[in-house]
Design an enzyme around this catalytic site. Structure first.
Site, PDB file in Angstrom:
ATOM      1  N   PHE A   1     -16.193   3.350   6.862  1.00  0.00           N
ATOM      2  CA  PHE A   1     -14.750   3.359   6.648  1.00  0.00           C
ATOM      3  C   PHE A   1     -14.471   3.395   5.089  1.00  0.00           C
ATOM      4  O   PHE A   1     -13.204   3.325   4.672  1.00  0.00           O
ATOM      5  CB  PHE A   1     -14.106   2.609   7.329  1.00  0.00           C
TER       6      PHE A   1
ATOM      7  N   ASN B   1      -1.585  -0.211   7.158  1.00  0.00           N
ATOM      8  CA  ASN B   1      -1.074  -1.612   7.733  1.00  0.00           C
ATOM      9  C   ASN B   1       0.079  -2.054   6.682  1.00  0.00           C
ATOM     10  O   ASN B   1       0.165  -3.413   6.546  1.00  0.00           O
ATOM     11  CB  ASN B   1      -1.953  -2.274   8.274  1.00  0.00           C
TER      12      ASN B   1
ATOM     13  N   HIS C   1      -1.572  -5.627   1.585  1.00  0.00           N
ATOM     14  CA  HIS C   1      -2.897  -6.341   1.293  1.00  0.00           C
ATOM     15  C   HIS C   1      -2.593  -7.600   0.701  1.00  0.00           C
ATOM     16  O   HIS C   1      -1.649  -7.510  -0.230  1.00  0.00           O
ATOM     17  CB  HIS C   1      -3.967  -5.329   0.485  1.00  0.00           C
TER      18      HIS C   1
ATOM     19  N   ARG D   1       3.272  -6.983   8.870  1.00  0.00           N
ATOM     20  CA  ARG D   1       2.499  -6.153   9.714  1.00  0.00           C
ATOM     21  C   ARG D   1       2.962  -6.103  11.051  1.00  0.00           C
ATOM     22  O   ARG D   1       2.934  -4.819  11.834  1.00  0.00           O
ATOM     23  CB  ARG D   1       0.968  -6.574   9.780  1.00  0.00           C
TER      24      ARG D   1
ATOM     25  N   LYS E   1       0.992  -1.241  -0.230  1.00  0.00           N
ATOM     26  CA  LYS E   1       0.015  -0.075   0.078  1.00  0.00           C
ATOM     27  C   LYS E   1       0.985   1.415   0.044  1.00  0.00           C
ATOM     28  O   LYS E   1       2.079   1.057   0.077  1.00  0.00           O
ATOM     29  CB  LYS E   1      -0.880   0.163   1.385  1.00  0.00           C
TER      30      LYS E   1
ATOM     31  N   ARG F   1      -0.889 -14.908   3.594  1.00  0.00           N
ATOM     32  CA  ARG F   1      -1.506 -14.304   4.829  1.00  0.00           C
ATOM     33  C   ARG F   1      -0.941 -14.636   5.895  1.00  0.00           C
ATOM     34  O   ARG F   1      -0.642 -13.862   6.851  1.00  0.00           O
ATOM     35  CB  ARG F   1      -2.784 -14.980   5.184  1.00  0.00           C
TER      36      ARG F   1
ATOM     37  N   THR G   1      -4.727  -8.314  10.197  1.00  0.00           N
ATOM     38  CA  THR G   1      -5.143  -6.636   9.872  1.00  0.00           C
ATOM     39  C   THR G   1      -4.584  -5.864  10.548  1.00  0.00           C
ATOM     40  O   THR G   1      -4.075  -4.828  10.215  1.00  0.00           O
ATOM     41  CB  THR G   1      -6.413  -6.591   9.397  1.00  0.00           C
TER      42      THR G   1
END
Length: 148
Positions: A57, A112, A115, A102, A9, A85, A91
Site C-alpha cells: 500500500f 481517514n 495523521h 476519525r 490530509k 492520538r 486508524t
C-alpha cells in the site's frame, strides 16, 4: 512540554474540516505552535511514509498524500502525543469511537482525515521533515496555569 505533529490530509482539507479540527485541539488545551497549508512533494511523502516502503500500500499512501493540499501542524502540551492520538481516534474510522475526529468524520481507512505522530521519535522526525525551526513559535501562555 511535549510536541507532536498532526496533519489534516487532503480529504480533510477538501471537506473543509480544518477549523473543526483546530477547535477540538484548542479546546482540549493543546497549544498550536506551527501551522501551514502546503502541497507535499513525492520526495517528502516518501520520507514521511518510509517505514511503509516496500509494503503493497506504499504507493497508495504517497499518491493520496500528494493528491491535494494538507494542513500541517505542530501542537505542544502535557502528553501532547497521547492527547492528540485520543482526539484523532483509531486508524480505521469504522473502529474509531464517536467523538473522535476519525469516528465523527472518517469514512474508511484509505481516507481517514488526519495523521498524528505515534511516538516522541516519530514526532521529532515528522516535525523536522515538515517545519524549519524558525517556523515554530513557542510562547508561554497564561492559560497553561489553568490547564497544567
Amino acid at each position: 512540554m511535549e510536541k507532536t505533529f498532526v496533519m489534516v490530509k487532503p480529504d480533510g482539507v477538501q471537506r473543509q474540516l480544518i477549523g473543526e479540527i483546530l477547535l477540538r485541539f484548542e479546546r482540549k488545551g493543546l497549544q498550536l505552535i506551527g501551522a501551514k497549508l502546503m502541497k507535499v512533494s513525492e520526495e517528502t511523502a516518501g520520507e514521511h511514509y518510509k517505514e511503509h516502503n516496500g509494503k503493497p500500500f506504499f504507493g497508495e499512501l504517497v499518491d493520496f498524500i500528494t493528491s491535494g493540499p494538507v494542513f500541517a501542524m505542530v501542537w505542544e502540551g502535557e502528553d501532547a502525543i497521547a492527547v492528540a492520538r485520543q482526539l484523532i481516534g483509531k486508524t480505521n474510522p469504522k473502529e474509531a469511537l464517536p467523538g473522535t475526529i476519525r469516528g465523527d468524520f472518517g469514512m474508511f481507512v484509505g481516507k481517514n482525515i488526519i495523521h498524528g505522530s505515534d511516538s516522541p521519535e516519530s514526532a521529532a522526525r515528522e516535525i523536522n521533515l515538515f517545519f524549519k525551526e524558525d517556523e515554530l513559535v513557542e510562547d508561554e501562555k497564561l492559560m497553561n496555569q489553568w490547564i497544567y
